[in-house]
Write a protein that holds these residues in place. Structure first.
Motif, short mmCIF file in Angstrom:
data_model
loop_
_atom_site.label_atom_id
_atom_site.label_comp_id
_atom_site.label_asym_id
_atom_site.label_seq_id
_atom_site.Cartn_x
_atom_site.Cartn_y
_atom_site.Cartn_z
N PRO A 232 -63.51 29.23 -104.51
CA PRO A 232 -63.73 30.56 -103.92
C PRO A 232 -63.84 30.49 -102.40
CG PRO A 232 -65.15 30.22 -105.84
CD PRO A 232 -64.53 28.90 -105.54
N ALA A 233 -63.44 31.57 -101.75
CA ALA A 233 -63.38 31.58 -100.29
C ALA A 233 -64.75 31.35 -99.65
CB ALA A 233 -62.80 32.91 -99.81
N ASP A 234 -65.83 31.87 -100.27
CA ASP A 234 -67.14 31.68 -99.64
C ASP A 234 -67.56 30.22 -99.66
OD1 ASP A 234 -67.33 31.91 -102.47
OD2 ASP A 234 -69.49 32.29 -102.32
N LEU A 235 -67.14 29.48 -100.70
CA LEU A 235 -67.48 28.06 -100.76
C LEU A 235 -66.58 27.23 -99.86
CD1 LEU A 235 -68.29 27.72 -104.56
CD2 LEU A 235 -69.87 27.94 -102.63
N VAL A 236 -65.36 27.72 -99.61
CA VAL A 236 -64.52 27.07 -98.60
C VAL A 236 -65.24 27.09 -97.26
CG1 VAL A 236 -62.36 27.24 -97.29
CG2 VAL A 236 -62.35 27.58 -99.77
N GLU A 237 -65.87 28.22 -96.94
CA GLU A 237 -66.61 28.33 -95.68
C GLU A 237 -67.80 27.38 -95.65
OE1 GLU A 237 -65.74 30.07 -92.94
OE2 GLU A 237 -63.90 30.34 -94.08
N VAL A 238 -68.46 27.23 -96.78
CA VAL A 238 -69.61 26.31 -96.85
C VAL A 238 -69.15 24.88 -96.56
CG1 VAL A 238 -71.30 25.25 -98.40
CG2 VAL A 238 -70.97 27.74 -98.41
N LEU A 239 -68.07 24.46 -97.23
CA LEU A 239 -67.61 23.08 -97.06
C LEU A 239 -66.96 22.85 -95.70
CD1 LEU A 239 -66.16 22.21 -100.60
CD2 LEU A 239 -68.41 21.67 -99.63
N ALA A 240 -66.53 23.90 -95.05
CA ALA A 240 -65.97 23.74 -93.70
C ALA A 240 -67.01 23.24 -92.71
CB ALA A 240 -65.38 25.07 -93.22
N ALA A 241 -68.27 23.43 -93.04
CA ALA A 241 -69.36 22.95 -92.17
C ALA A 241 -70.09 21.77 -92.79
CB ALA A 241 -70.34 24.09 -91.89
N ASP A 242 -69.50 21.13 -93.78
CA ASP A 242 -70.13 20.00 -94.46
C ASP A 242 -70.43 18.88 -93.47
OD1 ASP A 242 -70.31 19.07 -97.60
OD2 ASP A 242 -69.99 17.36 -96.25
N ALA A 250 -60.65 17.76 -95.56
CA ALA A 250 -60.00 18.32 -96.75
C ALA A 250 -59.92 19.83 -96.67
CB ALA A 250 -60.75 17.88 -98.01
N VAL A 251 -60.97 20.46 -96.16
CA VAL A 251 -60.94 21.93 -95.99
C VAL A 251 -59.87 22.31 -94.98
CG1 VAL A 251 -62.24 23.93 -95.20
CG2 VAL A 251 -63.36 22.21 -96.61
N SER A 252 -59.77 21.56 -93.90
CA SER A 252 -58.82 21.91 -92.83
C SER A 252 -57.38 21.88 -93.31
CB SER A 252 -58.99 20.95 -91.65
OG SER A 252 -58.47 19.67 -91.94
N LEU A 253 -57.13 21.19 -94.43
CA LEU A 253 -55.78 21.06 -94.95
C LEU A 253 -55.44 22.12 -96.00
CD1 LEU A 253 -55.74 17.19 -95.23
CD2 LEU A 253 -54.27 18.54 -93.74
N ARG A 254 -56.34 23.05 -96.24
CA ARG A 254 -56.05 24.10 -97.21
C ARG A 254 -54.95 25.01 -96.66
NH1 ARG A 254 -59.54 24.66 -101.44
NH2 ARG A 254 -58.88 26.83 -101.73
N PRO A 255 -53.93 25.27 -97.45
CA PRO A 255 -52.75 25.96 -96.90
C PRO A 255 -52.98 27.43 -96.59
CG PRO A 255 -52.50 25.60 -99.28
CD PRO A 255 -53.72 24.84 -98.86
N GLU A 256 -54.01 28.06 -97.18
CA GLU A 256 -54.18 29.49 -96.98
C GLU A 256 -54.91 29.82 -95.68
OE1 GLU A 256 -58.07 28.40 -99.09
OE2 GLU A 256 -55.98 27.72 -98.99
N LEU A 257 -55.47 28.85 -95.00
CA LEU A 257 -56.23 29.12 -93.78
C LEU A 257 -55.31 29.58 -92.66
CD1 LEU A 257 -58.75 26.13 -93.56
CD2 LEU A 257 -59.07 28.36 -94.65
N THR A 258 -55.82 30.47 -91.83
CA THR A 258 -55.09 30.83 -90.61
C THR A 258 -55.22 29.66 -89.62
OG1 THR A 258 -56.99 31.83 -89.51
CG2 THR A 258 -55.67 33.25 -90.95
N GLU A 259 -54.33 29.64 -88.67
CA GLU A 259 -54.39 28.57 -87.67
C GLU A 259 -55.68 28.66 -86.86
OE1 GLU A 259 -51.95 25.80 -86.77
OE2 GLU A 259 -52.10 26.26 -88.89
N ASP A 260 -56.14 29.86 -86.56
CA ASP A 260 -57.40 30.00 -85.81
C ASP A 260 -58.56 29.46 -86.62
OD1 ASP A 260 -56.07 31.09 -83.68
OD2 ASP A 260 -56.55 33.18 -84.19
N ARG A 261 -58.60 29.79 -87.91
CA ARG A 261 -59.72 29.32 -88.74
C ARG A 261 -59.65 27.80 -88.88
NH1 ARG A 261 -63.53 27.76 -89.64
NH2 ARG A 261 -64.94 27.89 -91.43
N ARG A 262 -58.46 27.27 -88.99
CA ARG A 262 -58.30 25.82 -89.11
C ARG A 262 -58.79 25.12 -87.85
NH1 ARG A 262 -54.93 24.61 -92.90
NH2 ARG A 262 -53.54 26.35 -92.41
N ALA A 263 -58.42 25.68 -86.71
CA ALA A 263 -58.81 25.06 -85.43
C ALA A 263 -60.31 25.07 -85.22
CB ALA A 263 -58.11 25.79 -84.28
#
Length: 456
Positions: A232-242, A250-263
């Motif tokens: 789920p998207a909310d847990l993607v956000e949690v793991l982005a700050a792991d 691993a989160v940064s490689l998720r294909p659905e992220l925008t380039e800004d969110r990835r950066a």
């Protein structure tokens, strides 16, 4: 023990201009490793393959069975060989590795019913098997064969997977669960209970399962969860700050992220860091929209992932061929069926790996203009200079005196080498094999090589 005489003989066995009668003498009278040099190359006369297929030594027959360039009728005949190792070599599908003709369907069916389980197991690696043969292997009496059959089947029919769900072998049942879990969500829990990263990163997750994985004390488990397309998207956000870098990566490689969110994610990929492609990638290599986004991403990992795709259109190939990251260019050169010639040359010159010349045989690899490399400080570049048809005999002779043994050996194989120098190189331990392989070697010199080892 390798001697100058045996090195010459090994080179002669690989000489494309050696007459069939001399090759037959090598086949019948030389030591077994010479047969290996003879039968694994291209351009072996059919008469030699036919004689080798009748050879009393099963190791020799096995070489023919595994030779992708041997006529398909000869290889097909060896599917009934009395030695199971020979039949295994036939089943290992050399045609899948580039031979022109695949085995006939009736031969594949016979191999699928072979009394030796290892033969049937070897057949599972053939990606071009007809569906009926795959189905027979998926119902094989041996659990290992059933497992390999399912693993090698890109999209097994639902009825085959459902039958495997009732398999007496637990490993086969677990694999069937993985194949069925997208339509049978009840299998997610037992798969997750195994703790295997391949399950954690792929199975559909409900909310409770996803939250539990994100709280797992193991960074490896959290990283696998971060790669799961169903997270789920909310847990993607949690793991982005792991706190663990491997999870954030691993989160940064998720294909659905925008380039800004990835950066905005704190990750790092160095030029020598290895990235293992996530499971989702393999099923989406033909998704050209996704591949375009990956190829245009600022994330070097996604550009590397795009370079695995053999389906990229010309404009995306051109973009990746000019990428700043060497690994992107290397992967593109290895996986695309039609990479630019300039890319193949650049990778060969730049690569630090022993595989740097593996793509020299590709039709797109350039030859014109490579004479300029004859004076390079890099011995691999000097070897490549020999590909240029404009390189004169004098330059070839100079390279045959190169201080690097690999350069001398390559020059020794060159048909432009002056005859006198070619014969001299038969006495150079580093270049003798190349000289014996030279198609312009006089037949009298070929016979002398056989005479020196008492073959004639």
């Amino acid at each position: 023990m390798r001697t100058l005489y045996s090195v010459r003989l090994e080179g002669l066995a690989a000489n494309p201009a050696a007459p069939a009668d001399l090759l037959l003498l090598i086949l019948e009278r030389a030591e077994p490793r010479m047969r290996n040099a003879l039968l694994r190359r291209e351009g072996v006369p059919d008469a030699v393959y036919e004689a080798a297929a009748r050879h009393p030594d099963p190791r020799t027959r096995r070489l023919v069975a595994a030779a992708g360039h041997a006529p398909v009728a000869i290889r097909a005949g060896l599917a009934a060989d009395p030695d199971p190792a020979v039949r295994r070599a036939v089943a290992s599908a050399p045609e899948y590795r580039g031979a022109a003709e695949p085995l006939p369907r009736d031969v594949l069916a016979r191999l699928a019913a072979d009394p030796d389980a290892q033969v049937r197991d070897a057949l599972c690696g053939n990606a071009a098997l007809p569906g009926a043969v795959r189905a027979a292997l998926a119902a094989d009496p041996d659990a290992k064969v059933r497992m390999r059959a399912l693993l090698g089947w890109p999209e097994p029919p639902d009825e085959v997977v459902d039958a495997a769900l009732e398999d007496p072998d637990p490993a086969v049942r677990r694999l069937a669960m993985r194949l069925a879990c997208h339509r049978r969500p009840e299998f997610a829990a037992p798969l997750l209970a195994t703790g295997q990263a391949s399950a954690v990163s792929t199975v559909p997750l409900d909310g409770d399962q996803a939250r539990e994985l994100c709280r797992d004390p193991s960074p490896a488990t959290r990283a696998a969860a971060a790669a799961n397309p169903h997270l789920p998207a909310d847990l993607v956000e949690v793991l982005a700050a792991d706190p663990a870098h491997e999870v954030r990566l691993a989160v940064s490689l998720r294909p659905e992220l925008t380039e800004d969110r990835r950066a905005a994610i704190d990750y790092h990929v160095g030029p020598h860091d290895r990235l293992h492609p996530p499971e989702w990638l393999w099923a989406r290599l033909d998704d050209l929209g996704l591949m375009r986004r990956c190829a245009a991403s600022a994330h070097v990992g996604l550009r590397r992932f795009a370079a695995y795709s053999p389906h990229l259109p010309a404009d995306v190939v051109a973009r990746l061929a000019a990428d700043d990251d060497f690994v992107v260019r290397l992967l593109l050169s290895e996986h695309h069926p039609d990479p630019p010639g300039d890319l193949l040359l650049a990778v060969a010159l730049e690569s630090p790996f022993i595989t740097r010349l593996d793509r020299v045989g590709h039709p797109s690899f350039p030859s014109a203009g490579l004479a300029r490399l004859a004076g390079s400080a890099d011995p691999v570049a000097r070897v490549l200079a020999l590909r240029d048809p404009a390189l004169g005999p004098g330059a070839v002779e100079r390279l045959s005196r190169d201080p690097d043994p690999a350069v001398r050996a390559a020059a020794a194989r060159d048909g432009r080498l002056p005859a006198a120098r070619l014969l001299e190189l038969l006495d150079d331990p580093d270049a003798a094999a190349g000289a014996a392989r030279n198609p312009h070697l006089p037949e009298s010199a070929m016979k002398r090589i056989l005479y020196d080892v008492a073959i004639i």
